[in-house]
Design a protein around this motif. Structure first.
Motif, PDB file in Angstrom:
ATOM      1  N   LEU A 222      46.536  26.373  46.769  1.00 19.76           N
ATOM      2  CA  LEU A 222      45.579  25.622  45.941  1.00 19.76           C
ATOM      3  C   LEU A 222      44.538  24.925  46.805  1.00 19.76           C
ATOM      4  O   LEU A 222      43.346  24.950  46.516  1.00 19.76           O
ATOM      5  CB  LEU A 222      46.314  24.554  45.138  1.00 19.76           C
ATOM      6  N   LYS A 223      45.018  24.295  47.885  1.00 20.90           N
ATOM      7  CA  LYS A 223      44.107  23.568  48.764  1.00 20.90           C
ATOM      8  C   LYS A 223      43.091  24.522  49.377  1.00 20.90           C
ATOM      9  O   LYS A 223      41.916  24.198  49.509  1.00 20.90           O
ATOM     10  CB  LYS A 223      44.879  22.857  49.870  1.00 20.90           C
ATOM     11  N   LYS A 224      43.572  25.685  49.765  1.00 20.17           N
ATOM     12  CA  LYS A 224      42.698  26.672  50.371  1.00 20.17           C
ATOM     13  C   LYS A 224      41.592  27.050  49.389  1.00 20.17           C
ATOM     14  O   LYS A 224      40.424  27.102  49.751  1.00 20.17           O
ATOM     15  CB  LYS A 224      43.527  27.910  50.713  1.00 20.17           C
ATOM     16  N   PHE A 225      42.000  27.291  48.160  1.00 23.91           N
ATOM     17  CA  PHE A 225      41.010  27.668  47.150  1.00 23.91           C
ATOM     18  C   PHE A 225      39.997  26.544  46.961  1.00 23.91           C
ATOM     19  O   PHE A 225      38.792  26.775  46.885  1.00 23.91           O
ATOM     20  CB  PHE A 225      41.702  27.972  45.819  1.00 23.91           C
ATOM     21  N   ASN A 226      40.496  25.298  46.908  1.00 29.41           N
ATOM     22  CA  ASN A 226      39.612  24.180  46.598  1.00 29.41           C
ATOM     23  C   ASN A 226      38.694  23.791  47.741  1.00 29.41           C
ATOM     24  O   ASN A 226      37.676  23.149  47.524  1.00 29.41           O
ATOM     25  CB  ASN A 226      40.433  22.966  46.164  1.00 29.41           C
ATOM     26  N   THR A 227      39.069  24.126  48.973  1.00 27.17           N
ATOM     27  CA  THR A 227      38.229  23.715  50.096  1.00 27.17           C
ATOM     28  C   THR A 227      37.372  24.869  50.609  1.00 27.17           C
ATOM     29  O   THR A 227      36.492  24.653  51.426  1.00 27.17           O
ATOM     30  CB  THR A 227      39.089  23.168  51.253  1.00 27.17           C
ATOM     31  N   GLY A 229      34.519  27.416  51.022  1.00 22.41           N
ATOM     32  CA  GLY A 229      33.121  27.460  50.629  1.00 22.41           C
ATOM     33  C   GLY A 229      32.810  28.640  49.734  1.00 22.41           C
ATOM     34  O   GLY A 229      31.899  28.609  48.911  1.00 22.41           O
ATOM     35  N   LYS A 230      33.607  29.678  49.874  1.00 23.11           N
ATOM     36  CA  LYS A 230      33.377  30.913  49.113  1.00 23.11           C
ATOM     37  C   LYS A 230      33.466  30.651  47.612  1.00 23.11           C
ATOM     38  O   LYS A 230      32.758  31.271  46.824  1.00 23.11           O
ATOM     39  CB  LYS A 230      34.466  31.906  49.537  1.00 23.11           C
ATOM     40  N   TYR A 231      34.342  29.758  47.236  1.00 21.39           N
ATOM     41  CA  TYR A 231      34.564  29.534  45.803  1.00 21.39           C
ATOM     42  C   TYR A 231      33.898  28.259  45.318  1.00 21.39           C
ATOM     43  O   TYR A 231      34.355  27.637  44.375  1.00 21.39           O
ATOM     44  CB  TYR A 231      36.074  29.464  45.511  1.00 21.39           C
ATOM     45  N   ARG A 232      32.834  27.843  46.010  1.00 23.81           N
ATOM     46  CA  ARG A 232      32.242  26.556  45.674  1.00 23.81           C
ATOM     47  C   ARG A 232      31.800  26.488  44.207  1.00 23.81           C
ATOM     48  O   ARG A 232      31.850  25.431  43.584  1.00 23.81           O
ATOM     49  CB  ARG A 232      31.060  26.253  46.597  1.00 23.81           C
TER      50      ARG A 232
END
Ligand code: HEM
Lengths: 346, 216
Positions: A222-227, A229-232
């Protein structure tokens, strides 16, 4: 996807051999899943993608339309329709006892050829069902008479969370994309197509967050997704859904008490899942590690239910700050008291 | 009181500032108490229902916000003394802060005099200036801004996401609120360190400060 092959030939056949087309009459899709049938009435068209997903697809058309003759539609007999209660006796009994029983039929909310189980719908799908009769603006207005932040609640919650009883509730998160161009920089529900650019071909949508594809989302994923830049442009918002469906639409008095949801007692649910949109328009839920919704910053940065998903470490830091302030008068005051004579002397 | 000492009265705080101050104080205290119930509903039910706490918190928050802008307006455009009273000068930073801190935490206990003499032009000592500046121009605006965003989550969702998410906002709001509580404890206590324990407090109520007179 066999109808794509069958369709052209069968349609041809049916044109040639109707009304006596025996074989064709058995495969109802040949006509009813073809868009051209809409010329005779939009309601005659059955979307094969949606139908295939339903549990109803397994029982077959004729189980519910049992008097379709071999000469259909040439015979001009209007096919019968099964009644929902023939199979769903328990739900029907419950529903018909409720106040709402006299206001709406099963088919007002469920299209028999596109029914979905609770786990495959988003909160918004449900609210769209209700909005057919309960107009959005009016609903917000009526609820704002007693509900603080009514727009937020009506947008964020499925109506059934407050209007049907369920023993447990689950936190379900869903993706939104930021909408450029709106002055406030708003967000909108992200569809399957919106997520496609982030996936390589053939990849499942859940792998956006579930990096290792093990069917469960950990806090670090989850943290990876939220931090990243690709998924900003993507964010996860959350909602609260009943664990089981009941059909006793009613006004539940305990929902007027905010702490029904806004309190984190010992029984508070820390479990959650993420509902990913699928190609066919349904949703598929992937469970999330317990406690992730309580993480300070990067677990679920855009989901917070006041009083409920607060972070304990942060609460303690705050309490220490407050205690630090309280200590000043206590310590200074003590020394002040002990040294009071010195100030009198001068 | 030793011989030869007399007291004199100075009109220190004009009425608008006093009205602002007590409205603000009432507001902040209300916010702290309702805030406890809003964050910890299982432990604190002070106002009967959660909704009552939220409503009161909202009203107090809006009151504090409006009075903050009136305060700025008054000091900037009517009294025009904001910079003079609140912004520490070089001397304050180089020496004032330390002198004043040593006084409060050491010399005071030995019974020495306050190194800072209050006058209309030099109302606050360096520590007061510094802490009022921080409170009024950093913490209060931040807590007001985060509070207003939290009152309008639905329409401002895009902004909230841009800032770093609702969790960040809520956590910042909470930590600043805790700092306000800490400030309040120290502030009220320090207010009793005047010429008499109640002279500052009375001054904040009537405007007139009673102090030891000194030769001009
Ligand atoms: C019940 C709570 C409070 C009490 C008893 C109290 C008491 C006092 C007293 C006695 C003074 C005059 C001493 C001085 O000038 O330093 C003062 C001034 C001041 N207080 Fe408070 N206070 C309270 C709450 C607050 C709060 C919540 C804030 C800000 C968030 C605040 C900000 C200030 C400021 C900026 C001044 C200087 C005002 C001026 O003359 O321009 N106070 N307060």
């Amino acid at each position: 996807m066999k109808w794509f092959l069958v369709l052209p030939t069968a349609a041809l056949l049916s044109i040639l051999m109707a009304p006596a087309a025996d074989a064709a009459a058995n495969d109802c899709h040949t006509c009813h899943s073809k868009k051209t049938i809409m010329n005779q009435g939009i309601h005659l068209y059955i979307d094969p993608l949606k139908y295939e997903l339903t549990t109803h697809a397994r029982i077959g058309c004729v189980s519910c339309h049992d008097n379709v003759t071999k000469r259909h539609p040439g015979d001009k007999i209007r096919p019968s329709r099964a009644k929902c209660q023939d199979c769903h006796a328990a739900v029907s009994a419950e529903y018909n006892q409720s106040m709402h029983g006299k206001y709406a039929d099963c088919t007002d909310c469920h299209k028999p050829h596109a029914v979905k189980p609770l786990l495959a719908v988003s909160g918004r799908d449900i609210n769209i069902q209700c909005a057919k009769c309960h107009e959005y603006a009016k609903t917000v207005k009526n609820h704002s008479k007693w509900l603080p932040q009514a727009t937020l609640h009506i947008d964020a919650l499925p109506c059934i969370t407050c209007h049907t009883g369920s023993k447990n509730y689950v936190i379900s998160m869903y993706m939104v994309k930021s909408v450029s161009g709106s002055s406030m920089g708003g967000v909108a529900l992200a569809s399957y197509e919106d997520l496609l650019p982030f996936l390589s071909t053939g990849e499942k949508v859940a792998t956006l967050i579930d990096g290792d594809g093990d069917g469960a989302i950990s806090l670090s994923e989850l943290k990876k997704f939220n931090t990243s830049g690709k998924y900003r442009s993507l964010s996860l918002l959350g909602t609260m859904m009943p664990e089981v469906v009941t059909h006793n639409y009613e006004i539940l008095d305990n929902r007027r008490d905010c702490t029904f949801c806004h309190a984190s007692g010992p029984n508070a649910q820390q479990a959650s899942d993420i509902a990913f949109p699928q190609q066919d328009g349904s949703y598929s839920r992937t469970p999330v590690e317990k406690g992730a919704i309580l993480d300070i910053l990067y677990g679920t940065p855009d989901f917070y239910m006041t009083g409920f998903t607060r972070n304990n470490t942060l609460s303690i830091i705050g309490a220490l700050i407050a205690a630090g302030g309280l200590l000043v008068p206590i310590l200074h005051g003590t020394l002040r008291f002990l040294t009071r004579n010195r100030r009198k002397e001068q | 009181m030793s011989e030869g000492m007399t007291t004199e009265q100075i009109y220190m705080t004009p009425t608008p500032v006093r009205i602002w101050h007590w409205l603000n104080a009432l507001g902040i205290v209300t916010l702290c108490i309702t805030g406890i119930q809003i964050r910890f509903p299982e432990y604190a039910n002070i106002f009967g229902t959660y909704k009552a706490a939220i409503k009161l918190h909202d009203v107090a928050g809006v009151t504090v916000s409006i009075s903050f802008f009136l305060w700025i307006f008054y000091y900037l455009f009517v009294a025009r003394s904001l910079v003079k009273l609140y912004v520490p000068n070089v001397e304050d930073i180089k020496r004032g802060l330390f002198t004043q801190a040593f006084f409060y935490f050491f010399y005071y206990f030995l019974g020495e005099k306050n190194p800072h003499t209050v006058s209309l032009d030099n109302k606050f000592n360096a520590i007061q200036k510094m802490s009022y500046l921080l409170i009024m121009f950093l913490f209060l605006p931040l807590v007001i801004a985060s509070g207003l965003l939290l009152m309008n989550i639905a329409p401002l969702r895009g902004w909230i996401i841009m800032i770093g998410g609702i969790k960040f906002l809520v956590d910042a709001h909470y930590l600043i609120a805790c700092s306000f509580f800490a400030f309040l404890c120290v502030h009220i206590y320090m207010a009793t360190l005047g010429h008499t324990p109640f002279s500052h407090l009375r001054q904040m109520w009537t405007g007139w400060e009673e102090m030891e007179s000194h030769p001009h």
